[in-house]
Structure formats: structure tokens, C-alpha cells
Design a protein around this motif. Structure first.
Motif, mmCIF file in Angstrom:
data_model
loop_
_atom_site.group_PDB
_atom_site.id
_atom_site.type_symbol
_atom_site.label_atom_id
_atom_site.label_comp_id
_atom_site.label_asym_id
_atom_site.label_seq_id
_atom_site.Cartn_x
_atom_site.Cartn_y
_atom_site.Cartn_z
ATOM 1 N N PRO A 1 0.847 -1.200 0.032
ATOM 2 C CA PRO A 1 0.041 0.066 -0.051
ATOM 3 C C PRO A 1 0.799 1.240 -0.029
ATOM 4 O O PRO A 1 0.482 2.367 -0.741
ATOM 5 N N GLU A 2 1.864 1.309 0.623
ATOM 6 C CA GLU A 2 2.800 2.373 0.853
ATOM 7 C C GLU A 2 3.524 3.122 -0.336
ATOM 8 O O GLU A 2 3.793 3.926 -0.714
ATOM 9 N N ALA B 1 -1.468 4.173 9.145
ATOM 10 C CA ALA B 1 -0.017 4.271 9.048
ATOM 11 C C ALA B 1 0.569 3.455 7.919
ATOM 12 O O ALA B 1 1.673 4.044 7.376
ATOM 13 N N ARG B 2 0.119 2.325 7.633
ATOM 14 C CA ARG B 2 0.824 1.753 6.296
ATOM 15 C C ARG B 2 0.802 2.627 5.168
ATOM 16 O O ARG B 2 1.583 2.433 4.344
ATOM 17 N N VAL B 3 -0.805 2.880 4.942
ATOM 18 C CA VAL B 3 -0.794 3.544 3.661
ATOM 19 C C VAL B 3 0.135 4.685 3.572
ATOM 20 O O VAL B 3 0.193 5.103 2.496
ATOM 21 N N TYR C 1 -5.200 9.757 14.445
ATOM 22 C CA TYR C 1 -4.469 9.535 15.686
ATOM 23 C C TYR C 1 -5.031 10.390 16.909
ATOM 24 O O TYR C 1 -4.890 11.711 16.691
ATOM 25 N N SER D 1 3.219 5.224 4.482
ATOM 26 C CA SER D 1 4.366 4.542 4.632
ATOM 27 C C SER D 1 5.153 4.981 5.801
ATOM 28 O O SER D 1 6.099 5.490 5.755
#
Lengths: 355, 303
Positions: free
Chosen positions: A76-77, B194-196, A91, B198
Motif C-alpha cells: 500500500p505504501e 499508518a501503512r498507507v 490519531y 508509509s
């Protein structure tokens, strides 16, 4: 960035080895720079599709292309997407500014530049003056905008929104959906959003993708899908009040309902089929082929909603919307004709459009 | 009327617990604050020679073991708590990220919690045994000469090291359990988000996991500090009532041990008051540290 889904399939396996096909060989091309609504009832696989595009779920089969690039195997990143979660996933321990800057810090953008970009993005979504608040101190709509700003700040190629309006109250929902449309126009980013609310999807999407039990049912401009449903599901899913469905037959090119011939068709003869007529498809017409007994009348002002019992099945009733200039009282017998453009014929077995 | 009746009933239901608390907790607690101001209190005859403000405290401070007890207690607190909290944090994050055998490992890590401290202490005493212990056997493979960890005449450093290893290990179970339950209650979407975006692993841990776990971490740090200040059973478990390796008795004495020590001579005049004074000193130190932690945490804990 054009997005192409090719034979995209996702099979979930439960602990007892039973398999559920959440998404079934989906082939969709999403044009660049458009706002696309993935629409369908819950469990139709629309969120699964979105998360596969995001890369958080791995397709069982099929491929995903961003432009010419195959991203199926990419994490995904590495896809360059911005994702807004249904409950925003802000958050809670960070301020709005920290939330929006977080993706930039990950990309090692210099702090001064990150501050400027975060502020720009916040201004774009209209929360520029709330930068030092914590998510808890914001309303649902404001949180939503923070989530969009956080998704957009790193300049993704694609923006994905999962049920972006479902956590908002009715008034905010109206306001926010216009806002989403505006932000999408201003940024020109290819945007896909998921919703089960037809009104929401129709009002802001450039195109909608209608899904049911993992299958794509129809793709098109919202008005086209409404005006020309290709199958029973499309016809039933779009429209409030929903389309009226009757059992009828086609003989020698004539569509017969309640004994009257309401329309001519090129479709082949069939013993029994579904006749779908939109509530606004009935016209009060003294010469009309349909004589109906009015059960209840609801006057809204602009138009009048008539509740009529189904002659064949007394437990069922259907709705007809006519212009309020027609003064109709409960108990009246009224003759109607049917607008051809509001009448659809569907096969009883396959649900496909006839004629 | 109705409410009053209910009130009475409530008190009635509470009474067994309240009576027990009153007799065994509240009375001794307040009694300690009374005893500490009595001069030359004779426990057996219940006679005393007037009152004193600091006299009993000075007895404690002048006790030849006081300094050692303070040093040992602070050593245990400031080494075992941070180390065990950190280890527990890493173990629970690791445990939380595996799927297979998670339940199995959870059980394994929880075993120390249900095992008797004295029994574990004896096991550890054997692990550190100079001739047969696991540690020295292991070190032997690397040609390290056997070290006298806990045997006769073992040095303070060796004995303390062994005690700390045991204390840290014994404290892990509860901390891991609390951290795990905390981790499991963190919404998975934060990690997806958080993954999206990076986010590097390290940053996910420091910027997301730790802040979201901070209420649990504070709870664990405070209770562990209090627990470590009260260290006694661990010392007895490892070294017996000698409170130190043979030939070096009382070298591992702690504040609580000091209290018990004073109580051993209950018959002698003033001993009870001295014990009260020692326990009040310990109480004050613990209270002070807890207040400092609560104050520091206000900025660092996110509820």
C-alpha cells in the motif's frame, strides 16, 4: 490516473474452510480525474474492492493497474494512494496539524515545507483554523475533513474514501458531500468512494459502479443507470420510492398488466416476466389502459403520492407519484397510462432486461 | 424512605468486606501513625514513656542496615522496573504481531505469575549455582570460569545481579498480560492508516503504539514501582531469611526486610515503633514517587 481492475477476485476463507466470494471477477475501468461511487448493499464487496485497490487486502485473482503500471503486487505504501477510513482513524493523541503532517514526516519532507503544505491542505478542506485541536475536540464533519486533508497532503495519485459520510448526521452529510465534490474538482484527483446510500452516490459521482454479491451489475453516469437499468437489481436499487414491480406477460409484442395493454415492445413473447414501472411513470389519463383503485393519498405539495393495492396480491401495495394538480381522493377509481421511458421489462430467471 | 432503606441494605452487604478491611488494614495503618510517636513503647506491657516526634525515625536511620536497605531497594526499583517494562513492551508487541501459537506463548509468559515466588526464587538460586547452575554451565561453553553468583561469600554485585534477573523475570508475566490486552484494544485502522502513509516500523511503535498504550504503561509503571519498593519475598526466595548469600548476610536487605527485622525483636522496648517508623519512611518514599509519576504523566499519557 486511470485505474483498471482486471478480473479482480477476492475469496475469503473462514476457519471451517468455507469460502465466500466477496468480489467476483470484476472488470472496471475508472477514468482519470473522475469521482467514482462504488455503490451496493452491505456485503456486496464494495469495501473489499476499495481495500484491494488500496493494497490492504490481497486479491485472490486478477490485476490492478494504475495507468499502465501493474500495482497488484505492490505494498500500500508504494501505490501512492490516500485513504480515508470510515471512522477516519485519526490519531487521537496528535493535534490536527500533527495528524496532517504525519504522512509528510514519513516521507522525510523538511519540516518547514511540511508545515506549509499541511496548512494549505487544511485551508483547502476548510479546517485551517483548527490546527491545534485534538480530534476529540472536533465535530464529525471536521474530523472527516482532517482525514481527507491527511490523505491528500502527500499528493497521492488516487484518493479512496470508505463510506465517507456514514458517520455524519443528515444535515452534515449533505454539506460534506458537496464539500467532497468541491475538493475533488479543485484537486482533480481520481477519487473512488464506497457507499450503500444511492442518493449519496448519485448526487456526487461522475460515474457509479453498482455492485451486488461480488458482481458488477452496472456502470455508468448516475442518471443513465437510473434511466436505463440493465437488470432487475439496478432498477430495484436506485430510486426512492423504489420502482414498482409487477408480474405480467408479453404477447405478440404487447405488455399486459392487470388485463390492460400498457405498452408495445419488440421483446419476444413470454408467459411471465417482471414489469418495472417507476412511481413517476404513471400518468393520469382518461383514455388510459390501467384502471386503479386508490387506497391512500399522501400530499407532499409539489406532488402527490398515491398508495394502491396490488389487484393480484392484496397484501402488497405500490406507490404512484403524480402531479398535485390532479385532485385525487382515497377510494377513487383512476385511469392511468404508463410513460414508455419509465417502464422496464426483466426476465424472471436471469433478471436481465428484455426488449 | 425507600432510599434510606436501600442504603442500610447496601451497608449490610458491604459490611463483611468493611469489617475485614477495618480490622486488618485501616486499624494497622492508622495505628502505625500512632505507634511511631510513642517513646520507648513496651509492646508486652503496653506502656510507653511519653511521646516523641522523630525519635523512632532516628532509630531507623541509625540502624546499621538502613543504608544498605535503602541502596538495595532503590537499586531494585530503578533497575528492575524500567528494564522489565521495556522487555514486557517488546515481548507483548512481538506476541501481538504473530498469529500462530499466540495463545501458547501467552500461557508460557503468564506462568511465572501463577507460580509461587519462593519456589521460583529457589529455582533461580539453583540456576545461579556456582557448580551446577545453568548460567555457569552456559558460560563454561565460552571458557568463562564459574562465577560465584549466590554461593558462600558471593559479592554484592553478583548477588544483586542474580536477584535482579529473577525480579525482572518474575514481573514480566503480569506486565505482558496488561500490555497485550491494551494492544488488542487498539483499533487496527490506525495501523492500516499508518501503512498507507508509509510509516516506518520504528515510527509506528514510537508514534502510534506507545502513545495509544500510554495509559496502560502508566498503570504498569506505577504499580511496578510500588511493587518493587516492597521487594522482600524475592530476597527470601533466593537467599533465605539470611537476606544475603552465606558469609555475606543481610547484604540483600530491603526496606520491607528492615520492617520485619525490627518486628523480630517485638519483645524489646521500642521495636514496634521502629518498625512503624521504617514502614512510614517506605510509605512516604513510595507516595512521593507515585505523585511525581502522576505529575510527569499528565503531559505524556493520552487517554
Amino acid at each position: 490516473m486511470e485505474i483498471k481492475l482486471q478480473n479482480l477476485t477476492k475469496v475469503f476463507q473462514a476457519k471451517d474452510k468455507t469460502e465466500t466470494i466477496a468480489v467476483n471477477s470484476l472488470d472496471i475501468t475508472i477514468p482519470a480525474g473522475k469521482l467514482i461511487g462504488l455503490l451496493g448493499p452491505s456485503g456486496c464487496g464494495k469495501s473489499t474492492t476499495l481495500y484491494m485497490i488500496a493494497g490492504l487486502l490481497k486479491p485472490t485473482e486478477g490485476k490492478i493497474f494504475f495507468g499502465d503500471e501493474d500495482v497488484t503486487e505492490k505494498a500500500p505504501e508504494d501505490r501512492g494512494i490516500g485513504l480515508v477510513f470510515q471512522n477516519y482513524a485519526l490519531y487521537p493523541h496528535m493535534t490536527v496539524r500533527q495528524n496532517i503532517m504525519f504522512p509528510l514526516e514519513n516521507l522525510k519532507v523538511p519540516k518547514a515545507e511540511a508545515m506549509v503544505r499541511a496548512q494549505e491542505m487544511a485551508d483547502l478542506v476548510g479546517i485551517g483554523e483548527l490546527m491545534d485541536r485534538k480530534p476529540k475536540q472536533l465535530s464529525g464533519g471536521q474530523q472527516q475533513r482532517v482525514a481527507i486533508a491527511r490523505a491528500l497532503v502527500k499528493k497521492p495519485r488516487v484518493l479512496l474514501l470508505d463510506e465517507p459520510l456514514s458517520n455524519l448526521d443528515a444535515r452534515l452529510r449533505l454539506q460534506t458531500r458537496e464539500e467532497i465534490k468541491r475538493i475533488q474538482r479543485e484537486t482533480g484527483i481520481t477519487t473512488i468512494f464506497v457507499t450503500h446510500d444511492q442518493e449519496e452516490a448519485m448526487s456526487i459521482s461522475d460515474e457509479i459502479v453498482l455492485m451486488e454479491v461480488g458482481f458488477k451489475r452496472q456502470v455508468g453516469i448516475p442518471q443513465d443507470v437510473y434511466d436505463m437499468p440493465e437488470n432487475l437489481f439496478s432498477a430495484k436499487f436506485l430510486g426512492t420510492p423504489p420502482i414498482n414491480l409487477f408480474e405480467g406477460s408479453i404477447k405478440e409484442g404487447k405488455v399486459t398488466l392487470f388485463g390492460g395493454v400498457i405498452e408495445k415492445t419488440k421483446a419476444k413473447d413470454i408467459e411471465s416476466c417482471w414489469i418495472g414501472i417507476r412511481p413517476e411513470g404513471f400518468l393520469v389519463d382518461k383514455e388510459g389502459p390501467l384502471e386503479l383503485h386508490i387506497d391512500m393519498v399522501e400530499t407532499i405539495g409539489r406532488d402527490t403520492s398515491l398508495v394502491i393495492k396490488d389487484e393480484k396480491n392484496n397484501t402488497r401495495s405500490f406507490r404512484v407519484i403524480v402531479d398535485s394538480s390532479n385532485r385525487i381522493l382515497p377510494g377513487d377509481k383512476v385511469k392511468f397510462s404508463v410513460k414508455p421511458s419509465k417502464l422496464f421489462l426483466f426476465d424472471k430467471v436471469t433478471g436481465e432486461k428484455l426488449g | 424512605m425507600l432510599e434510606e432503606k436501600n442504603n442500610l441494605k447496601a451497608w449490610l452487604y458491604l459490611s463483611p468486606a468493611l469489617v475485614l478491611l477495618a480490622v486488618f488494614t485501616f486499624y494497622p495503618l492508622f495505628n502505625a501513625f500512632y505507634l511511631v510517636f510513642l517513646k520507648d513503647f513496651n509492646y508486652l506491657l503496653r506502656e510507653f514513656d511519653g511521646y516523641t516526634l522523630l525519635g523512632n525515625f532516628s532509630y531507623v536511620v541509625r540502624n546499621p542496615n538502613f543504608k544498605q536497605a535503602m541502596i538495595n531497594t532503590f537499586f531494585i526499583v530503578f533497575v528492575s522496573v524500567p528494564v522489565s517494562v521495556m522487555i514486557a513492551l517488546f515481548v507483548s508487541v512481538a506476541l501481538n504481531s504473530i498469529k500462530k501459537l499466540q495463545g501458547f506463548f501467552q500461557t508460557i509468559y503468564f506462568l511465572p505469575y501463577v507460580t509461587n515466588a519462593i519456589a521460583v526464587g529457589m529455582a533461580f538460586a539453583f540456576i545461579f549455582h556456582q557448580d551446577y547452575g545453568l548460567i555457569n554451565t552456559f558460560l563454561g561453553w565460552f571458557n568463562v570460569n564459574p562465577i560465584n553468583w549466590v554461593g558462600t561469600g558471593a559479592s554484592w554485585g553478583n548477588a544483586m545481579f542474580s536477584l535482579l534477573v529473577y525480579t525482572i523475570w518474575g514481573g514480566l508475566a503480569f506486565k505482558i498480560m496488561i500490555f497485550l490486552s491494551g494492544l488488542q484494544s487498539i483499533d487496527k485502522q490506525y495501523y492500516d492508516a499508518a501503512r498507507v502513509d508509509s510509516t516506518p516500523r520504528r515510527r509506528v511503535f514510537t508514534k502510534i503504539t506507545v502513545p495509544l498504550l500510554s495509559p496502560m504503561i502508566l498503570y504498569i509503571v506505577i504499580t511496578s514501582f510500588i511493587g518493587a519498593f516492597k521487594a522482600y519475598a524475592t530476597v527470601v526466595g533466593m537467599f533465605g531469611v539470611g537476606l544475603g548469600p552465606a558469609g555475606n548476610p543481610k547484604s540483600m536487605i530491603t526496606m520491607v526486610a528492615l520492617v520485619y527485622d525490627a518486628l523480630e525483636h517485638t519483645g524489646s522496648i521500642g521495636a514496634i515503633s521502629e518498625a512503624a517508623a521504617a514502614s512510614i519512611i517506605l510509605f512516604s518514599i513510595t507516595l512521593l514517587f507515585t505523585i511525581i509519576q502522576m505529575w510527569v504523566s499528565k503531559k505524556r499519557v493520552h487517554y
